[in-house]
Design an enzyme around this catalytic site. Sequence first.
Site, PDB file in Angstrom:
ATOM      1  CE1 TYR A 117      -3.444   2.807   0.854  1.00 33.22           C
ATOM      2  CE2 TYR A 117      -1.983   3.357   2.671  1.00 33.22           C
ATOM      3  CZ  TYR A 117      -3.055   3.666   1.857  1.00 33.22           C
ATOM      4  OH  TYR A 117      -3.736   4.844   2.048  1.00 33.22           O
ATOM      5  CG  ASP A 141      -2.443  13.170   4.434  1.00 33.63           C
ATOM      6  OD1 ASP A 141      -2.713  13.723   3.357  1.00 33.63           O
ATOM      7  OD2 ASP A 141      -3.002  12.130   4.831  1.00 33.63           O
ATOM      8  CG  ASP A 162      -4.228   8.290   0.242  1.00 40.59           C
ATOM      9  OD1 ASP A 162      -5.255   8.690  -0.337  1.00 40.59           O
ATOM     10  OD2 ASP A 162      -3.864   8.706   1.353  1.00 40.59           O
ATOM     11  CG  ASP A 191      -4.671  12.660  -1.010  1.00 37.10           C
ATOM     12  OD1 ASP A 191      -4.592  11.831  -0.088  1.00 37.10           O
ATOM     13  OD2 ASP A 191      -3.729  13.398  -1.319  1.00 37.10           O
ATOM     14  CG  HIS A 220      -7.891   4.750  -0.461  1.00 36.63           C
ATOM     15  ND1 HIS A 220      -7.923   6.036   0.034  1.00 36.63           N
ATOM     16  CD2 HIS A 220      -6.782   4.181   0.077  1.00 36.63           C
ATOM     17  CE1 HIS A 220      -6.891   6.235   0.831  1.00 36.63           C
ATOM     18  NE2 HIS A 220      -6.168   5.129   0.872  1.00 36.63           N
ATOM     19  CD  GLU A 259      -9.397  11.529   1.390  1.00 41.77           C
ATOM     20  OE1 GLU A 259      -9.068  12.617   1.889  1.00 41.77           O
ATOM     21  OE2 GLU A 259      -8.700  10.492   1.492  1.00 41.77           O
ATOM     22  CB  CYS A 288      -4.057  12.754   8.360  1.00 44.10           C
ATOM     23  SG  CYS A 288      -4.027  11.226   9.308  1.00 44.10           S
ATOM     24  NE  ARG A 343     -10.052   8.473   3.939  1.00 42.42           N
ATOM     25  CZ  ARG A 343      -8.865   8.931   4.306  1.00 42.42           C
ATOM     26  NH1 ARG A 343      -7.776   8.312   3.889  1.00 42.42           N
ATOM     27  NH2 ARG A 343      -8.755  10.007   5.054  1.00 42.42           N
ATOM     28  CD  GLU A 400      -9.201   6.734   7.859  1.00 43.70           C
ATOM     29  OE1 GLU A 400      -9.255   5.649   8.484  1.00 43.70           O
ATOM     30  OE2 GLU A 400      -8.193   7.138   7.244  1.00 43.70           O
ATOM     31  CG  ASN A 410      -6.135   3.413   7.757  1.00 43.85           C
ATOM     32  OD1 ASN A 410      -5.053   2.853   7.874  1.00 43.85           O
ATOM     33  ND2 ASN A 410      -6.243   4.728   7.641  1.00 43.85           N
TER      34      ASN A 410
END
Length: 320
Positions: free
Chosen positions: A48, A63, A90, A92, A117, A119, A127, A164, A196, A218
């Site tokens: 990942y 982040d 990721d 974002d 993923h 989000e 984050c 996500r 998340e 996660n």
Amino acid sequence: MRLGLGQTARPGTRLRAMMAPGKPLVLPGCYNALTARILEHAGHEALYMTGYGTALSLLGLPDAGLITLTEMALNAKLIAGAVRAPVIADADTGFGNAINVVRTVEEYIRAGLAGMHVEDQVAPKRCGHVAGREVVDRAEAVGKIRAAHAARQALDPDFILIARTDARGAHGGSLEEAITRANLFLEAGADMAFVEGPASKPEIAEVCKRVRGPILYNQTGISPRLSEAEMAELGIAVTILPGAVLRQTIMAVHDLAVAMKTEGALAEAAVDARTKVHPLGNVHLFAGFDRIRALETEFLPAEHQEKYAGTLGHMPETRR
């Protein structure tokens, strides 16, 4: 390493073949090509790419939505190109609206990734385990997943799309809203749902019970740490361990930096001594100089081997 050792099967196809009901797939997090190679060398078959680790290692920044698609996609390409293991990354927020998400999917597929993923946070995001998050409305979030699904279907239907939601811990959010969104995202074409920041094992169980599709968990930050047996019992399909390697690196480098400052240059001697007994202590071997010589032997004229005679330093072997 991948140098001349690639595979014809697409990364998403290979990763899907690794997934088995009742057996959670554990993906450790890497933040650059070097950490990816170390993880693969240790036996991890899938990886990942952490967004947090990418931002901090590449930019020295948190982040907090400061890294760009170009920077993330380049890091993903370098990681995927360094290992045979399939990589999920990721992505974002998709770096904009649904139109930006289309380009993000295309860039990530071209980078050689197995999946990503995306989000539902408001941009600039942050984050998922830091307070102050906000999420876009349901319609916008669903539209981005629909766009991502259409883009991957056009280029690589086996590319894994993970949706996500940060609604659990966002301003005005709730676990109920997160579960609702996860199901909407699966209906919109996502392969897997990623809620998340659940704060307890009962919350994780509620997600697994009520979300109508595979679950990515996660295992970091405020969320509980679970064993493979516990995850299998809950029904988790995939878990990521995004920050462990990053945190270990930060602590190890800091400790060495302090030693070099307080003890002086000979602090390096302790590192050198440890390399002589560590499995990866021979950095030249790990880096791949033996592989380079094997390729030279196979593809260059024989006289190119003469440069090794009578020279000092690591002597690469010729075996493949």
